[in-house]
Design a protein around this motif. Structure first.
Motif, PDB file in Angstrom:
ATOM      1  N   PRO A  16      -1.225   8.514  -4.670  1.00  0.00           N
ATOM      2  CA  PRO A  16      -0.150   8.104  -3.750  1.00  0.00           C
ATOM      3  C   PRO A  16       0.317   9.238  -2.812  1.00  0.00           C
ATOM      4  O   PRO A  16       0.570   8.993  -1.637  1.00  0.00           O
ATOM      5  N   GLU A  17       0.433  10.447  -3.313  1.00  0.00           N
ATOM      6  CA  GLU A  17       0.912  11.550  -2.470  1.00  0.00           C
ATOM      7  C   GLU A  17      -0.057  11.840  -1.323  1.00  0.00           C
ATOM      8  O   GLU A  17       0.344  12.090  -0.184  1.00  0.00           O
ATOM      9  N   ILE A  18      -1.344  11.830  -1.600  1.00  0.00           N
ATOM     10  CA  ILE A  18      -2.346  12.052  -0.552  1.00  0.00           C
ATOM     11  C   ILE A  18      -2.277  10.901   0.451  1.00  0.00           C
ATOM     12  O   ILE A  18      -2.295  11.124   1.667  1.00  0.00           O
ATOM     13  N   ALA A  19      -2.194   9.680  -0.037  1.00  0.00           N
ATOM     14  CA  ALA A  19      -2.116   8.518   0.855  1.00  0.00           C
ATOM     15  C   ALA A  19      -0.881   8.588   1.741  1.00  0.00           C
ATOM     16  O   ALA A  19      -0.957   8.294   2.946  1.00  0.00           O
ATOM     17  N   ARG A  20       0.258   9.014   1.206  1.00  0.00           N
ATOM     18  CA  ARG A  20       1.473   9.137   2.020  1.00  0.00           C
ATOM     19  C   ARG A  20       1.295  10.187   3.106  1.00  0.00           C
ATOM     20  O   ARG A  20       1.700   9.993   4.248  1.00  0.00           O
ATOM     21  N   ARG A  21       0.707  11.322   2.755  1.00  0.00           N
ATOM     22  CA  ARG A  21       0.504  12.387   3.767  1.00  0.00           C
ATOM     23  C   ARG A  21      -0.458  11.951   4.849  1.00  0.00           C
ATOM     24  O   ARG A  21      -0.277  12.281   6.013  1.00  0.00           O
ATOM     25  N   ALA A  22      -1.488  11.208   4.455  1.00  0.00           N
ATOM     26  CA  ALA A  22      -2.472  10.746   5.437  1.00  0.00           C
ATOM     27  C   ALA A  22      -1.879   9.630   6.277  1.00  0.00           C
ATOM     28  O   ALA A  22      -2.161   9.500   7.440  1.00  0.00           O
TER      29      ALA A  22
END
Length: 94
Positions: A88-94
């Motif tokens: 989720p954190e990577i998806a939010r940043r992307a």
């Protein structure tokens, strides 16, 4: 017949599970996506799929993962050997 069906998925019981994650990001540049995954766009380089596979194989037992990115119209497609794009954190940043 049952043995054949079970044998087909024997790779899932292996000690090293291989996974690829494909992420599609809209409205960002390739550099933005590389940063979102924790990479440095300044270190990126153009490679063929064969070159990328060889590079990954050269670091087989190391903590080393390539992120392959390509732009198609307004989307950046990121392909990685692993699963960080599903976090989720990577998806939010992307």
């Amino acid at each position: 017949m049952w043995d054949d069906l079970v044998a087909r998925y024997a790779w899932a019981d292996a000690n090293t599970l291989e996974a690829c994650t494909v992420s599609v990001v809209a409205g960002k540049s390739e550099d933005d996506v590389i940063r979102a995954f924790g990479g440095d766009p300044g270190q990126s380089r153009l490679m063929t799929f064969a070159e990328a596979a060889d590079e990954q194989a050269d670091h087989l037992y190391e903590e080393y993962e390539l992120l392959r990115v390509v732009t198609s119209k307004e989307h950046v497609v990121a392909i990685e050997w692993g699963y960080h794009g599903s976090l989720p954190e990577i998806a939010r940043r992307a």
